[in-house]
Design a protein around this motif. Structure first.
Motif, PDB file in Angstrom:
ATOM      1  N   GLU A 336     -17.389 -49.597  22.165  1.00  0.00           N
ATOM      2  CA  GLU A 336     -16.250 -48.735  22.494  1.00  0.00           C
ATOM      3  C   GLU A 336     -16.379 -47.416  21.732  1.00  0.00           C
ATOM      4  O   GLU A 336     -16.553 -47.410  20.512  1.00  0.00           O
ATOM      5  CB  GLU A 336     -14.935 -49.425  22.118  1.00  0.00           C
ATOM      6  N   ILE A 337     -16.317 -46.300  22.463  1.00  0.00           N
ATOM      7  CA  ILE A 337     -16.403 -44.961  21.868  1.00  0.00           C
ATOM      8  C   ILE A 337     -15.027 -44.321  21.970  1.00  0.00           C
ATOM      9  O   ILE A 337     -14.496 -44.122  23.067  1.00  0.00           O
ATOM     10  CB  ILE A 337     -17.447 -44.073  22.582  1.00  0.00           C
ATOM     11  N   VAL A 338     -14.430 -43.984  20.816  1.00  0.00           N
ATOM     12  CA  VAL A 338     -13.067 -43.433  20.800  1.00  0.00           C
ATOM     13  C   VAL A 338     -13.093 -42.027  20.215  1.00  0.00           C
ATOM     14  O   VAL A 338     -13.420 -41.847  19.039  1.00  0.00           O
ATOM     15  CB  VAL A 338     -12.122 -44.316  19.958  1.00  0.00           C
ATOM     16  N   PRO A 339     -12.785 -40.985  21.002  1.00  0.00           N
ATOM     17  CA  PRO A 339     -12.729 -39.617  20.475  1.00  0.00           C
ATOM     18  C   PRO A 339     -11.326 -39.271  19.985  1.00  0.00           C
ATOM     19  O   PRO A 339     -10.354 -39.392  20.731  1.00  0.00           O
ATOM     20  CB  PRO A 339     -13.109 -38.775  21.698  1.00  0.00           C
ATOM     21  N   LEU A 340     -11.207 -38.844  18.734  1.00  0.00           N
ATOM     22  CA  LEU A 340      -9.904 -38.503  18.185  1.00  0.00           C
ATOM     23  C   LEU A 340      -9.938 -37.120  17.555  1.00  0.00           C
ATOM     24  O   LEU A 340     -10.774 -36.841  16.690  1.00  0.00           O
ATOM     25  CB  LEU A 340      -9.482 -39.526  17.120  1.00  0.00           C
ATOM     26  N   LEU A 341      -9.035 -36.262  17.999  1.00  0.00           N
ATOM     27  CA  LEU A 341      -8.875 -34.951  17.392  1.00  0.00           C
ATOM     28  C   LEU A 341      -7.962 -35.069  16.183  1.00  0.00           C
ATOM     29  O   LEU A 341      -6.863 -35.632  16.279  1.00  0.00           O
ATOM     30  CB  LEU A 341      -8.260 -33.971  18.395  1.00  0.00           C
TER      31      LEU A 341
END
Length: 635
Positions: A336-341
């Protein structure tokens, strides 16, 4: 035969071409006579022409030298050379007409025209045949590199056309994703489907694959290149067709100049057959995931097959790019790849991210690292690098994160600039939390310190290459300044190994090899591009190296440890150093003073805090307010 051919000088080769042209004149005359007259009459006319022939040959030699017919190389015999040969043939026909008229043996105008046309055809044919003979000798006498072209479009076809006459490279076939091209021949080479690459490589004895697909996105090209490299193939990439000017430029661009070429030593890349237990099946958060170090950390962690990778990044564009790339690389897996700003300075957001995603490993690469920019913006640098690290490491310890690794810098050792000082404060905070909070809980918090990364954003090699594209000069701060260098792949590989062997509280130091002089690095960049350095010893060189003087906060050389001692680990390139930190009260006092200075926007107070608590810190002679001249970085 090949050795004899290679031993010929340019003058000897010119003389051979002149001899061939002069030998073609009587052949063309005899051919012209035979077309216009009977066989016996043609021979008689040729014998009658013999008194004029020596003058024709002398004029031919003079015209050949004047028109540069014999000085053009076989490889460069292009449209312009053919045009000069046509002019040469016309002048020879006119000379023959004048000489025969002067000798009172006029020939029909049709015969003279036929002679000129015959000589033109014979001359072109002789050079085409001679080129093929020479190429055959080179092919027979040298081992040629057999290449497979990935992409049968415009760039691929132009590449094959350029390589047809190359002495050492032989194109064997195309592969292309376009099903309409598969099964047909392009430029006499078959086009196959990419799924047959392994079979083609085995049957065609392929040495190298050339990616000629500039229209594809960079992540897609990287994905293809990685797949081919796993098959044991050497892969090279071409730029877009619009960037290629001429055959020679196209062939020259087959080998891209990579930053690792300037390392000056063998790159250390440990096979990923150990240390993976720290990341396999884990939930990993990478702060600063869109930066040079963070993005490479993301790629290499992905290869250990973690359960989840949380990409934590302040820059929207950088986060988008690394997320797109990792999503493609992870396609088909359950990672799982989770992008968070977000920012590491936001305690509430950091706390929520760690809890919501049940993070087990934190790799902290978020930092402002550009020395001059942080020197001119000290409050922003301290807020992000020091206070941001304090926020992240404190929340990680409270959340029970199993492993925390701070990516630090050699500039943190006895720093003379605010960037290095901010990183040293970050180290002191991590050391305090590691020993006081993490260790009693069985958590492993540590630091890894290394030098400059070749090819990273804002670093010296991309800067030099950009200056080179603009025609120079290449700017170096001082003739004797030197730095430690690693490639980003090498550094990250060792960082992950160090993280896997951490017991808690260590300051790991990577073996960077010997320091490299920046002037020598500049020379390498110039020479690798095919240019020469312009200096007092070579005033006619192409590119000059300009020495601009050390900038505020810049050292001549860097250090990796405060104590000067390095203790070995289980890896020959990874050491740790014993360095005293600050007490809990001292760290709290330093951070409190720093927060007060930032709240008041007081640069002087911030610098005073740094000078008090960072061992060996010496402020630069010129501060950001006194000198605003910007000079490109060496780091």
């Amino acid at each position: 035969m090949l050795n004899l051919l290679k031993s010929l000088s340019r003058t000897q080769k010119r003389n051979i071409l002149i001899a061939i042209d002069t030998g073609l004149i009587p052949a063309a005359l005899l051919f012209a006579f035979s077309l216009n007259l009977s066989t016996q009459t043609a021979w008689d006319s040729f014998v009658t022409y013999l008194p004029v022939l020596p003058y024709m040959l002398v004029v031919a030699v003079a015209l050949s030298l004047w028109l540069c017919i014999s000085t053009s190389t076989l490889n460069d015999y292009d449209t312009g050379s053919i045009g000069r040969t046509g002019v040469f043939s016309c002048l020879l026909a006119m000379t023959s007409t004048l000489l025969t008229a002067a000798a009172n043996m006029p020939l029909p105008l049709s015969t003279q025209i036929t002679f000129g046309i015959s000589f033109f055809v014979f001359s072109i044919m002789s050079r085409a045949i001679l080129l093929q003979v020479v190429l055959a000798l080179y092919r027979k006498g040298t081992d040629r590199c057999r290449v497979l072209i990935y992409g049968a479009g415009t760039t691929g076809m132009q590449l094959v056309s350029a390589l047809r006459s190359h002495e050492q490279i032989e194109p064997v076939a195309f592969v292309d994703d376009n099903q309409a091209l598969q099964g047909v021949s392009v430029l006499r080479l078959p086009v196959y489907s990419p799924v047959r690459i392994a079979e083609i490589v085995a049957e065609g004895r392929i040495d190298r694959v050339l990616l000629a697909i500039p229209s594809q996105s960079h992540p897609k090209q990287m994905q293809i290149a990685r797949r081919l490299q796993k098959m044991g193939l050497e892969v090279q990439t071409l730029p877009s067709f619009s960037q290629l000017i001429g055959e020679e430029a196209l062939v020259d661009k087959l080998t891209p100049v990579n930053a690792r070429n300037f390392l000056g030593r063998d790159e250390v890349m440990t096979p990923q057959d150990g240390g993976g237990e720290a990341y396999v099946g884990r939930r990993v958060l990478i702060s600063g995931a869109g930066g040079s170090i963070g993005s490479e950390l993301s790629r290499q962690v992905l290869e250990y097959h973690p359960k989840k990778i949380v990409l934590y990044e302040l820059s929207e564009l950088a986060l988008y790019q690394i997320h797109q790339e990792l999503t493609q690389l992870a396609e088909g897996s359950d990672i799982e790849i989770v992008p968070l700003l977000g920012s590491v300075t936001d305690a509430r957001q950091v706390r929520r991210v760690l809890a919501d995603h049940e993070i087990e490993v934190v790799l902290h690469a978020a930092a402002y690292k550009h020395v001059p920019l942080v020197e001119y913006n000290p409050l922003a640098g301290l807020a992000n690098n020091a206070l941001g690290t304090q926020t992240l490491v404190t929340e990680a310890a409270e959340a029970g994160v199993e492993r925390f690794m701070l990516i630090s810098s050699d500039k943190a050792v006895r720093p003379t600039n605010m960037m290095g000082a901010s990183k040293r404060l970050a180290e002191l905070v991590v050391q305090d939390i590691a020993n006081r909070v993490a260790a009693p809980k069985g958590l492993k918090f540590s630091i890894v310190r290394f030098g400059n990364v070749l090819g990273s954003s804002g670093s010296v090699v991309p800067l030099f290459q950009e200056q080179l594209r603009r025609g120079g000069p290449l700017t170096v701060t001082h003739r004797d300044v030197s730095r430690f260098f690693m490639t980003v792949q090498e550094a990250v590989n060792l960082v992950l190994r160090a993280g896997s062997m951490a017991k808690g509280g260590e300051v790991f130091v990577l073996d960077m090899g010997k320091p490299v002089k920046i002037e020598q690095l500049a020379r390498q960049v110039i020479e690798s591009a095919g240019f020469t350095v312009r200096d007092v010893h070579n005033p006619d060189g192409d590119i000059e190296i300009e020495f601009t003087g050390l900038r505020p906060g810049e050292k001549m050389t860097e250090e990796l440890t405060l104590s000067g001692t390095q203790v070995g680990t289980g890896h020959k390139k990874i050491f740790f150093t014993n360095e005293e930190g600050l007490s809990e009260i001292e760290v709290a006092s330093a951070m409190r003073s720093l927060r007060h200075a930032l709240a008041a926007s007081d640069e002087a107070a911030a610098r005073a805090t740094v000078k008090r608590w960072v061992e060996g810190y010496s402020a630069p002679k010129e501060t950001a307010g006194e000198n605003r001249e910007f000079i490109a970085p060496v780091s």
